[in-house]
Write a protein that holds these residues in place. Structure first.
Motif, PDB file in Angstrom:
ATOM      1  N   ALA A   1       0.501  -1.460  -0.192  1.00 35.15           N
ATOM      2  CA  ALA A   1       0.142  -0.089   0.070  1.00 35.15           C
ATOM      3  C   ALA A   1       0.945   1.208  -0.405  1.00 35.15           C
ATOM      4  O   ALA A   1       0.447   2.358  -0.796  1.00 35.15           O
ATOM      5  CB  ALA A   1      -1.189  -0.485   0.941  1.00 35.15           C
ATOM      6  N   VAL A   2       2.203   0.789   0.841  1.00 33.14           N
ATOM      7  CA  VAL A   2       2.873   2.054   0.908  1.00 33.14           C
ATOM      8  C   VAL A   2       3.338   2.729  -0.366  1.00 33.14           C
ATOM      9  O   VAL A   2       3.520   3.690  -1.232  1.00 33.14           O
ATOM     10  CB  VAL A   2       4.047   2.086   1.842  1.00 33.14           C
ATOM     11  CG1 VAL A   2       4.242   3.303   1.657  1.00 33.14           C
ATOM     12  CG2 VAL A   2       3.071   2.273   3.222  1.00 33.14           C
ATOM     13  N   GLU A   3       4.002   1.826  -1.203  1.00 35.62           N
ATOM     14  CA  GLU A   3       4.242   1.148  -2.491  1.00 35.62           C
ATOM     15  C   GLU A   3       4.136   1.909  -3.810  1.00 35.62           C
ATOM     16  O   GLU A   3       4.126   2.915  -4.549  1.00 35.62           O
ATOM     17  CB  GLU A   3       5.699   0.082  -2.925  1.00 35.62           C
ATOM     18  CG  GLU A   3       5.520   0.124  -4.476  1.00 35.62           C
ATOM     19  CD  GLU A   3       7.070   0.909  -3.929  1.00 35.62           C
ATOM     20  OE1 GLU A   3       7.429   1.315  -5.095  1.00 35.62           O
ATOM     21  OE2 GLU A   3       7.470   1.379  -3.245  1.00 35.62           O
ATOM     22  N   TYR A   4       2.456   1.197  -3.772  1.00 34.42           N
ATOM     23  CA  TYR A   4       1.694   1.623  -4.752  1.00 34.42           C
ATOM     24  C   TYR A   4       0.461   2.798  -4.650  1.00 34.42           C
ATOM     25  O   TYR A   4      -0.253   2.957  -5.489  1.00 34.42           O
ATOM     26  CB  TYR A   4       0.944   0.276  -5.261  1.00 34.42           C
ATOM     27  CG  TYR A   4       1.912  -0.739  -5.957  1.00 34.42           C
ATOM     28  CD1 TYR A   4       2.818  -0.531  -7.286  1.00 34.42           C
ATOM     29  CD2 TYR A   4       1.902  -1.388  -5.409  1.00 34.42           C
ATOM     30  CE1 TYR A   4       3.568  -1.357  -7.421  1.00 34.42           C
ATOM     31  CE2 TYR A   4       3.189  -2.679  -5.327  1.00 34.42           C
ATOM     32  CZ  TYR A   4       3.992  -2.741  -6.821  1.00 34.42           C
ATOM     33  OH  TYR A   4       4.258  -3.281  -6.836  1.00 34.42           O
ATOM     34  N   PHE A   5      -0.236   2.774  -3.511  1.00 32.31           N
ATOM     35  CA  PHE A   5      -1.241   4.645  -2.896  1.00 32.31           C
ATOM     36  C   PHE A   5       0.057   5.337  -2.555  1.00 32.31           C
ATOM     37  O   PHE A   5      -0.411   6.278  -2.663  1.00 32.31           O
ATOM     38  CB  PHE A   5      -2.479   3.811  -2.070  1.00 32.31           C
ATOM     39  CG  PHE A   5      -2.962   4.519  -1.567  1.00 32.31           C
ATOM     40  CD1 PHE A   5      -3.710   5.506  -2.117  1.00 32.31           C
ATOM     41  CD2 PHE A   5      -2.900   4.789   0.374  1.00 32.31           C
ATOM     42  CE1 PHE A   5      -4.163   6.513  -1.329  1.00 32.31           C
ATOM     43  CE2 PHE A   5      -3.530   5.728   0.622  1.00 32.31           C
ATOM     44  CZ  PHE A   5      -4.453   6.765   0.065  1.00 32.31           C
ATOM     45  N   LEU A   6       0.439   5.386  -1.137  1.00 30.93           N
ATOM     46  CA  LEU A   6       1.048   6.551  -0.636  1.00 30.93           C
ATOM     47  C   LEU A   6       2.083   7.104  -1.714  1.00 30.93           C
ATOM     48  O   LEU A   6       1.976   8.348  -1.728  1.00 30.93           O
ATOM     49  CB  LEU A   6       1.924   5.956   1.018  1.00 30.93           C
ATOM     50  CG  LEU A   6       1.767   7.404   1.468  1.00 30.93           C
ATOM     51  CD1 LEU A   6       0.528   7.800   2.431  1.00 30.93           C
ATOM     52  CD2 LEU A   6       2.821   6.408   2.857  1.00 30.93           C
ATOM     53  N   LYS A   7       2.888   6.901  -1.850  1.00 30.20           N
ATOM     54  CA  LYS A   7       4.381   7.161  -2.318  1.00 30.20           C
ATOM     55  C   LYS A   7       3.545   8.000  -3.719  1.00 30.20           C
ATOM     56  O   LYS A   7       4.245   8.786  -3.688  1.00 30.20           O
ATOM     57  CB  LYS A   7       5.651   6.215  -3.191  1.00 30.20           C
ATOM     58  CG  LYS A   7       6.210   5.466  -1.905  1.00 30.20           C
ATOM     59  CD  LYS A   7       7.409   5.264  -2.202  1.00 30.20           C
ATOM     60  CE  LYS A   7       8.100   4.031  -1.269  1.00 30.20           C
ATOM     61  NZ  LYS A   7       8.697   3.540  -1.829  1.00 30.20           N
ATOM     62  N   ASP A   8       2.660   7.564  -4.768  1.00 29.48           N
ATOM     63  CA  ASP A   8       2.486   8.393  -5.707  1.00 29.48           C
ATOM     64  C   ASP A   8       0.587   9.321  -5.141  1.00 29.48           C
ATOM     65  O   ASP A   8      -0.408   9.410  -5.928  1.00 29.48           O
ATOM     66  CB  ASP A   8       1.760   7.521  -6.874  1.00 29.48           C
ATOM     67  CG  ASP A   8       2.548   7.153  -7.283  1.00 29.48           C
ATOM     68  OD1 ASP A   8       4.035   7.487  -7.590  1.00 29.48           O
ATOM     69  OD2 ASP A   8       2.749   5.526  -7.694  1.00 29.48           O
ATOM     70  N   SER A   9       0.377   9.505  -3.922  1.00 34.62           N
ATOM     71  CA  SER A   9      -0.547  10.811  -3.644  1.00 34.62           C
ATOM     72  C   SER A   9      -0.184  11.654  -3.675  1.00 34.62           C
ATOM     73  O   SER A   9       1.196  12.111  -3.580  1.00 34.62           O
ATOM     74  CB  SER A   9      -0.851   9.854  -2.029  1.00 34.62           C
ATOM     75  OG  SER A   9      -1.857   8.572  -1.949  1.00 34.62           O
ATOM     76  N   LEU A  10      -1.152  12.917  -3.743  1.00 33.12           N
ATOM     77  CA  LEU A  10      -1.271  13.745  -4.130  1.00 33.12           C
ATOM     78  C   LEU A  10      -0.847  14.371  -2.309  1.00 33.12           C
ATOM     79  O   LEU A  10      -1.896  14.313  -1.578  1.00 33.12           O
ATOM     80  CB  LEU A  10      -2.449  14.637  -4.672  1.00 33.12           C
ATOM     81  CG  LEU A  10      -2.726  15.550  -4.697  1.00 33.12           C
ATOM     82  CD1 LEU A  10      -1.478  15.771  -6.405  1.00 33.12           C
ATOM     83  CD2 LEU A  10      -3.859  16.581  -5.029  1.00 33.12           C
TER      84      LEU A  10
END
Length: 490
Positions: free
Chosen positions: A69-78
């Motif tokens: 989730a960190v790799e695919y969601f959090l890092k690419d969140s606005l």
């Protein structure tokens, strides 16, 4: 149950798993908060390609699932807290409200019946009573927390519709809609939120039921045109079930003349709903509270706290002036709000809401108010409006930028339009401003809104972040100009 049981419970293995999961997630958020970029800059195609689902038979375990989730969601969140993230009514959130979310999620209270949320129910009721007092409504608890403005507007329009039919001796809840529905109208300004039309379609009356009222030079509902539209409706044998006034339009932040609208509506027995999803924050303002003069005259009100109240999404409220109108949507279920419960005075909030299962979002506002106090809350709300006024004065002095209108709330409408480009025609200027907004987001440096004002494509800064200062705005505007010049050179 085995020690590997994944459910949050009082067992020691579960508590330890919870601590580890929260700690791993919190550490990842702290790292994300410190990244310098507003956005990592991946395109839609790149994100679609890299995001995959990994639902294995045995499962990955908590640690691996969080890491993904960190790799695919959090890092690419606005990064909505970034000083150059100003495109929308999308606010950074209070630290204390993040703590509230931990409690909301862990306790998982459901706000439909008291026996599922005992203390939470009473806290929400007390907050509704407090909000009513800030508005100027009579004492009482007619109102409920909602998912946001669209749902609150739906409740206001639904009750307006049902009150309209009830005055004619007809119960919509029991018998549905009757009569020539094409003759039933709702009036709102041409700058009102899109949810007015959306909700009228959901209510079975369609887009055709919405009559748009002209606006003045400040994007506010024009009283003369409203008066004329009411007269025209009467001449056509049409019936107006509601006037929706806006306190804070999405782009201009315009606040309609609430007291005058309510006075006109009272002459014709028309329900007034005020969509104060944005401008409702001024209820706590020390400098600008008078902008909401007359809001206490409305029959119902929409408030949003995930805008300039700085709450995490979602957090909104619906306020109803007269509690008797809740009878129009009254329903009972023996397993939630039985007659026996009601006779004992048990407060089951399901009767006040369009939702059944509902989060305890009121906790976030309660904790925010207690942590900050009204004075500090007022200061951070007022900061955005004052900053918008400062930014507008700065834009006026820039030869390559044009201010579209004076700010009213914390929104600044402007465009890149140097004298050398004006001769190219508005189509070319409009396209360039669109490309500026797209290029800034693609670069990951900034998120500036692109919208239209009086048919003219322009850029928008919505200044909800209380940590942003004028120097940050100047840096952002310099980036806008640099980006424009690079696009022109290319």
């Amino acid at each position: 149950m085995s020690k590997s049981n994944p459910i949050l419970s009082a067992s020691l293995p579960s508590i330890e798993a919870y601590r580890q999961a929260i700690e791993q997630s919190s550490q990842a958020v702290v790292q994300w908060l410190q990244q310098p970029e507003m956005y990592q800059g991946k395109t839609i195609a790149e994100l679609r390609e890299c995001i995959t689902l990994d639902f294995t038979v045995q499962g990955l375990g908590n640690q691996a699932a969080i890491a993904r989730a960190v790799e695919y969601f959090l890092k690419d969140s606005l990064s909505v807290h970034h000083p150059q993230c100003v495109a929308h009514l999308h606010c950074p959130s209070l630290v204390v409200s993040q703590a509230a979310e931990v409690m909301i999620n862990a306790t998982n209270q459901s706000m439909d019946s008291w026996d599922q949320s005992p203390s939470a129910t009473l806290i929400e009721i007390k907050l509704i009573e407090w909000l009513r007092a800030q508005v100027g409504y009579p004492s009482g608890d007619a109102g409920v927390f909602t998912s946001g403005g669209t749902q609150s507007n739906l409740m206001g329009l639904m009750l307006a519709r049902d009150a309209f039919f009830a005055r004619q001796g007809h119960a919509v809840q029991q018998d549905g809609l009757v009569g020539n529905l094409s003759k039933i109208k709702v009036l709102c300004s041409e700058n009102a939120h899109f949810s007015v039309r959306k909700n009228m379609a959901l209510l079975g009356l369609g887009y055709q039921s919405v009559t748009l009222v002209k606006t003045d030079q400040f994007a506010r509902m024009d009283l003369n045109d409203l008066t004329e539209k009411v007269a025209q409706a009467k001449a056509k044998d049409e019936q107006i079930l509601a006037i929706v006034a806006t306190a804070g339009t999405t782009d201009a932040g315009a606040i309609d003349p609430l007291r005058a609208i309510a006075a006109l509506a009272a002459q014709h027995q028309i329900w007034v709903h005020v969509d104060a999803a944005w401008g409702g924050a001024l209820l706590l303002s020390e400098k600008y509270r008078d902008y909401l003069d007359g809001i206490e005259s409305a029959d119902s009100i929409t408030l949003d706290f995930h805008k300039q109240f700085f709450q995490p999404i979602s957090c909104g409220a619906f306020l109803l002036k007269e509690a008797r109108h809740y009878e129009l949507m009254r329903y009972q279920a023996a397993y939630l709000n039985s007659e026996f419960d009601e006779a004992q005075g048990v407060p089951n909030l399901v009767a006040k809401s369009l939702q059944t299962t509902r989060r305890f979002d009121a906790l976030k506002l309660w904790m925010g108010l207690e942590a900050l106090g009204q004075k500090q809350y007022a200061e951070i709300i007022d900061h955005g409006i004052t900053l918008a006024q400062q930014a507008a004065r700065y834009i006026v002095d820039q030869s390559s930028l044009a201010l579209m209108m004076q700010p009213q709330l914390a929104s600044v409408l402007f465009r890149y339009c140097p004298p050398t480009l004006a001769a190219s025609g508005d189509t070319a200027v409009a396209l360039l401003n669109q490309r500026i907004g797209d290029a800034l987001l693609a670069s990951g440096h900034a998120n500036v809104g692109v919208t239209e004002f009086n048919g003219v494509t322009c850029l928008k800064m919505t200044l909800l972040n209380p940590t942003v200062r004028l120097e940050d705005i100047k840096a952002l505007l310099a980036l806008v100009v640099d980006t424009a010049e690079q696009l022109l050179a290319a």
